[in-house]
Motif scaffolding. Structure first.
Motif, PDB file in Angstrom:
ATOM      1  N   PHE B 243      13.528   2.111  -0.931  1.00 45.99           N
ATOM      2  CA  PHE B 243      14.030   3.301  -1.623  1.00 45.99           C
ATOM      3  C   PHE B 243      15.382   3.740  -1.086  1.00 45.99           C
ATOM      4  O   PHE B 243      16.092   4.514  -1.737  1.00 45.99           O
ATOM      5  CB  PHE B 243      13.016   4.439  -1.475  1.00 45.99           C
TER       6      PHE B 243
ATOM      7  N   THR C 250       2.704  -1.978  -8.938  1.00 44.90           N
ATOM      8  CA  THR C 250       2.764  -0.642  -9.523  1.00 44.90           C
ATOM      9  C   THR C 250       3.301  -0.786 -10.945  1.00 44.90           C
ATOM     10  O   THR C 250       4.435  -1.225 -11.144  1.00 44.90           O
ATOM     11  CB  THR C 250       3.660   0.278  -8.664  1.00 44.90           C
ATOM     12  N   PHE C 251       2.438  -0.446 -11.908  1.00 47.85           N
ATOM     13  CA  PHE C 251       2.762  -0.622 -13.338  1.00 47.85           C
ATOM     14  C   PHE C 251       3.780   0.443 -13.721  1.00 47.85           C
ATOM     15  O   PHE C 251       3.453   1.637 -13.773  1.00 47.85           O
ATOM     16  CB  PHE C 251       1.465  -0.430 -14.131  1.00 47.85           C
ATOM     17  N   ASP C 252       4.997   0.040 -14.002  1.00 50.52           N
ATOM     18  CA  ASP C 252       6.084   0.991 -14.208  1.00 50.52           C
ATOM     19  C   ASP C 252       6.259   1.248 -15.700  1.00 50.52           C
ATOM     20  O   ASP C 252       7.247   0.835 -16.314  1.00 50.52           O
ATOM     21  CB  ASP C 252       7.357   0.419 -13.570  1.00 50.52           C
ATOM     22  N   SER C 254       7.028   3.810 -17.456  1.00 44.49           N
ATOM     23  CA  SER C 254       8.147   4.630 -17.953  1.00 44.49           C
ATOM     24  C   SER C 254       9.319   3.768 -18.418  1.00 44.49           C
ATOM     25  O   SER C 254      10.149   4.219 -19.199  1.00 44.49           O
ATOM     26  CB  SER C 254       8.669   5.575 -16.871  1.00 44.49           C
TER      27      SER C 254
ATOM     28  N   ILE D 240       5.910   8.187  -7.665  1.00 44.14           N
ATOM     29  CA  ILE D 240       6.133   7.826  -6.268  1.00 44.14           C
ATOM     30  C   ILE D 240       7.562   7.320  -6.096  1.00 44.14           C
ATOM     31  O   ILE D 240       8.250   7.012  -7.068  1.00 44.14           O
ATOM     32  CB  ILE D 240       5.125   6.762  -5.791  1.00 44.14           C
ATOM     33  N   ARG D 241       7.977   7.243  -4.857  1.00 41.42           N
ATOM     34  CA  ARG D 241       9.331   6.798  -4.567  1.00 41.42           C
ATOM     35  C   ARG D 241       9.348   5.292  -4.371  1.00 41.42           C
ATOM     36  O   ARG D 241       8.638   4.758  -3.524  1.00 41.42           O
ATOM     37  CB  ARG D 241       9.844   7.503  -3.319  1.00 41.42           C
ATOM     38  N   THR D 242      10.177   4.630  -5.148  1.00 43.94           N
ATOM     39  CA  THR D 242      10.304   3.174  -5.041  1.00 43.94           C
ATOM     40  C   THR D 242      11.790   2.827  -5.074  1.00 43.94           C
ATOM     41  O   THR D 242      12.640   3.709  -5.087  1.00 43.94           O
ATOM     42  CB  THR D 242       9.601   2.477  -6.222  1.00 43.94           C
ATOM     43  N   THR D 247      14.603   5.872 -13.190  1.00 41.35           N
ATOM     44  CA  THR D 247      13.815   7.081 -13.402  1.00 41.35           C
ATOM     45  C   THR D 247      13.787   7.840 -12.068  1.00 41.35           C
ATOM     46  O   THR D 247      13.978   7.234 -11.013  1.00 41.35           O
ATOM     47  CB  THR D 247      12.372   6.750 -13.841  1.00 41.35           C
ATOM     48  N   THR D 250       8.722   6.742  -9.785  1.00 45.23           N
ATOM     49  CA  THR D 250       8.000   5.726 -10.553  1.00 45.23           C
ATOM     50  C   THR D 250       6.614   6.282 -10.853  1.00 45.23           C
ATOM     51  O   THR D 250       5.836   6.549  -9.938  1.00 45.23           O
ATOM     52  CB  THR D 250       7.924   4.410  -9.753  1.00 45.23           C
ATOM     53  N   PHE D 251       6.356   6.493 -12.150  1.00 46.25           N
ATOM     54  CA  PHE D 251       5.114   7.131 -12.614  1.00 46.25           C
ATOM     55  C   PHE D 251       3.985   6.112 -12.452  1.00 46.25           C
ATOM     56  O   PHE D 251       3.930   5.116 -13.161  1.00 46.25           O
ATOM     57  CB  PHE D 251       5.300   7.488 -14.088  1.00 46.25           C
ATOM     58  N   ASP D 252       3.097   6.368 -11.503  1.00 48.29           N
ATOM     59  CA  ASP D 252       2.077   5.366 -11.161  1.00 48.29           C
ATOM     60  C   ASP D 252       0.779   5.672 -11.932  1.00 48.29           C
ATOM     61  O   ASP D 252      -0.232   6.087 -11.359  1.00 48.29           O
ATOM     62  CB  ASP D 252       1.851   5.418  -9.643  1.00 48.29           C
ATOM     63  N   THR D 275       9.418  11.164 -14.445  1.00 52.83           N
ATOM     64  CA  THR D 275      10.499  10.430 -15.110  1.00 52.83           C
ATOM     65  C   THR D 275      11.856  11.072 -14.860  1.00 52.83           C
ATOM     66  O   THR D 275      12.861  10.375 -14.794  1.00 52.83           O
ATOM     67  CB  THR D 275      10.271  10.370 -16.632  1.00 52.83           C
TER      68      THR D 275
END
Lengths: 336, 336, 336, 336
Positions: B243, C250-252, C254, D240-242, D247, D250-252, D275
């Motif tokens: 990150f 992690t299924f992204d 968005s 979460i932070r990736t 975005t 990251t919407f997990d 997002t």
């Protein structure tokens, strides 16, 4: 916002600028430098209209700061800061310090034995957790106040200043009474009420980088402490969370020279938490010091296999003795 | 699977085990050690029934390996490997090497000037990209074959072995003809057909860690090359993707001592790609060497501001001279 | 660079611009649109001086593109693209497709049984791996050419177009002969020689997002295929690598609506690889379709517990039947 | 530790077990279920010797829990929990709720206008920040107590329960007086003193997942609240932070069905923070609901372009009306 005065600016010019800033409902903090004075403007919540300021006598430049920090920055305070903890000086130009001790204070015998052992081996500060942040509520949470008193006692017996974590604003006073350096753990890096309370305490603070904190967020968290009037902040890189699980965290050593460019604050490194693996602590301690760290934190435990927390990353007394011996030629190379 | 023979096992015992393994349709590779012989079993696609093997004369132990690698592991090959590149020895116990040069070969003048400059400053190998992997198709993709010939010529003029990237199986032959060390870039770490072709070439390979590769995947990628019969692999940590964007990548230096525990292969480090920032290259070069790297890769360019790629992380000739001067006392500290 | 012509521009104006661009040593690719023509400029390696172009008759605007992609962008090609695979239309406005089948082709019986079962349940395409990229060299690598022929045969028997992975440039021809949609796996997303070869093949390509690829890198990889003249690219989100290990990736999701804003290419989603857990496949299949995916890839195996790879994430025939039943009201909600 | 009683166990058997556990210095919490009773053992700091327990009458099984949570787990509490907030029921089997409002309460007019608008469009709860955690100290920190009162007033005028963040233990009492649901922000997910205080308050808590928190850490944080006797916890996935910066986070979404397997607590989703982009909020709101979320949090602001924080991710009133219209057929599909 930062107001840079020309090198010929008089004290009366500075005073006039301060008055105008205050009339705008903001705080002005003059920072006298070797050659010229800068005036930090604090208290604004957004962009500040500088039309009343930029044409005042002596004003050379008005810098609008887009970073969420200012007091901690090199631009604002070019000279490196040295923080003194119980008589030990930490920062640029000083001999790097070694902070050693167990993850948690577990008993009088354990902490006093460890204190004497690390002191003998050459450590400069004693560390030990009394208030322990733990992932779940059903595990050992530290000896709390009792642990704090034992740590303080051990530090006195060994002649070492002590470092311990403080977890909430309402225990800052208690911890400040018994410890020389107050640690903010990674999980609390953005516990802003805690940071503000530490800012008001005036005590030296060891601020650990959050597990997923960017450099900018790390420095902005330190800014909360300085903004309350406490300049005694030491930063600490302790590894970040990434996809790699072979080590407990990913030791982000590049931020050490980078932060020294961006900030005047001292920065230490914690190879024990960063790697989570005893055998990696000695090489990464040395790498951290060569990268420019002003000190290291090393976990040491009389019997790591019986430790209530973090056993696998703790050095034995023998291991710590060996590390301290190995650091001698490294210090010579570094010129200390 | 790994079959460990007792230290009293005779050659005829080893031969008998090999025959049984082969009769099972698998390959057996005896690895003679100082005290005892181990036999690696290759070619199985899952768990192997060891009932026919474990009671044979001389067999001491049968180790079922769950890791996706074996040939690269310390367990299999306890002695550290040294890889020789154009006469330069790289690995444990050898003086760490410095590989220097531009990201991309841009012109005859540029690469020859750089080769002579880095040689004079003390570099051991010359690097330069001819085939360049670029994020998008509309940017400079390298001088390709022409760049390869120029690099080779520059290496000869300066008396330095050369390192360059190879991107696809069908150019391995061409690159192997002109370069001494064939680099696999981070993006191709799991380009398995390329790895196999490099395994068959027998040439020394510099395998860079993938941007999001775990240590296990990194070593398993090296295993592809060794499994084809080429033991000349040098690993390279070049930063991972996290990150944090303040540096180009996150330099994961802890893996250097960790990989030295897990594998016998030499490992180098690339502070230029890891940090992406010129000012961080000198401190992180030193940190990498102290962490145990067997060498470093440093980008050097006559005019970084005009470089077709990676300018901001390239050192000038003066910067490189300074770094090489600063490395002298560090090498003394390290005992070289 | 993108040259946008005014809506009154004549064909002769366009031709004149193309000539000037070519005289600058660059390629010009006119893109006729409903209302006006744009001309893409390709082949430049950096900024292009537009002084010779911007004043030509009919030129309305010159857009300097800083992104590493252009042909795949909505700005360049505002109309959503539909890609046809063996008669099945995939893209905006079309009924979302379901691609089903085992991770790897293991035997004639396994693949034919699966093909018939998923066809009966309502799948639109058959998937199955013949060339398998595996982390280590000592595990099952796929049936390779034999697997490809079996997959093709199964597709014919079931009346389904087939999708399979291609791993290297030199097998593109072979795979293109037997498969309808050529998949580029996550590990090869930046295998640029493979992408270029697929661009030249003209065959429909399913490009999976790399494990740590940004959206920009993902689209730039697709650009390599389009830049060779092949517009038949379908993108596929299959999860990214993060610190979270509770799911395989992690299924992204968005990025599905985001990519539809940025690009005209169709995009599918792979809940099996993204989650790695059978029970999560049905809810995440639906979530992907509601987020706007033009199709999903689902792993189905007659006996997941015996699968040579990816068993834990494969649905049984019964599980797949149930999912397809559950998708019916969802399709109704989506208007298909 | 979890003691599972047989389905024929009598109340006296349960009482006897509780007594033995208490005699060991631990707490025993019987959990009556439909068919059988389980007894949770709390207060141990490590492994508990079960030799005194496993042979007692009625004891069927003793499960040693290695997870850092127990009270929140499905194993311990198989029935899904529904939490009631100001009369609104949230959880499995209930109509999913929509919580809407501005990031920060900025003025009486702003919050009342918004409250009435979102109520009219069909929202079930009103959100608005009074105490705002901000990266740096020099930006807007919320209207604090004044904001809290304005929010409460707006909720009453619109007839909506209100949700707002609480940042430190010493303001829990104040916030609990005026708000119906107390939010713990991502930065405070592991502020254990705050969690404990919320546990003692008994008020419904909305616990947001930390930026880099694993599922295990997330559930263990909730465990702190339940361990103090407050079962009214609603979880919230907020990204979460990736490495991906296209975005904001990251919407997990995969964790929604996963957490529903592991825990009985309700879980909501926050597409606005996940997002960070207005156009992605509607599709990802729907995807979250289809993945199984028990509700969504949506930022709505009268004039997003003038918002003091999070403007780019806030919907306008018109945008929110449109979203609520679009949700109607989705709710019908979901059976509500």
């Amino acid at each position: 916002m930062l107001i840079v005065m020309g090198y010929k600016a008089k004290k009366s010019d500075v005073d006039a600028v301060v008055k105008v800033v205050q009339a705008m409902g903001l705080r002005a903090e003059p920072i006298p430098g070797g050659e010229r004075t800068a005036i930090g403007v604090l208290g604004n919540t957004g962009y500040v209209d500088d039309s009343l300021i930029r044409d005042l006598p002596g004003v050379q430049e008005v810098i609008h700061v887009s970073k969420p920090y200012k007091l901690v920055s090199r631009a604002f305070h070019p000279q490196a800061s040295v923080v003194t903890v119980g008589g030990v000086r930490i920062g640029e130009g000083e001999r790097p310090v070694v902070t050693a001790g167990p993850c948690a204070v577990e008993s009088e015998e354990q902490i006093i034995k460890t204190a004497l052992a690390v002191k003998k081996a050459g450590a400069n500060l004693l560390r030990g957790g009394a208030f322990k942040p733990r992932t779940g509520p059903h595990t050992f949470q530290g000896l709390r106040e009792e642990g704090l008193l034992l740590l303080s006692q051990a530090g006195k017996e060994a002649g070492l200043p002590v470092v311990t974590e403080v977890m909430s604003p309402d225990t800052v006073g208690l911890v400040a009474e018994h410890a020389d350096l107050l640690q903010v753990g990674a999980r609390n890096m953005q516990n802003f009420d805690l940071l503000r309370e530490l800012g008001r305490s005036g005590k030296p603070v060891l601020l650990k980088r959050g597990m997923s904190a960017t450099i900018e967020e790390f420095l902005a968290a330190a800014e909360y402490i300085l903004a309350e009037g406490n300049p005694n902040v030491i930063l600490c890189e302790r590894g970040i969370r990434t996809f790699e699980t072979a080590t407990r965290n990913t030791f982000d050593l590049s931020v050490i020279p980078l932060i020294k460019e961006l900030s005047h604050l001292p920065i230490m490194a914690d190879p024990s938490h960063a790697t989570g693996k005893r055998s990696l602590v000695p090489p990464m301690s040395k790498a951290a010091l060569v990268a420019g760290a002003h000190g290291i934190l090393v976990e040491v435990h009389p019997e790591p296999e019986k430790a209530l927390s973090d056993g696998p990353q703790s050095l034995t007394f023998e291991g710590f003795d060996r590390l301290m011996e190995e650091l001698k030629p490294l210090y010579a190379y570094l010129g200390f």
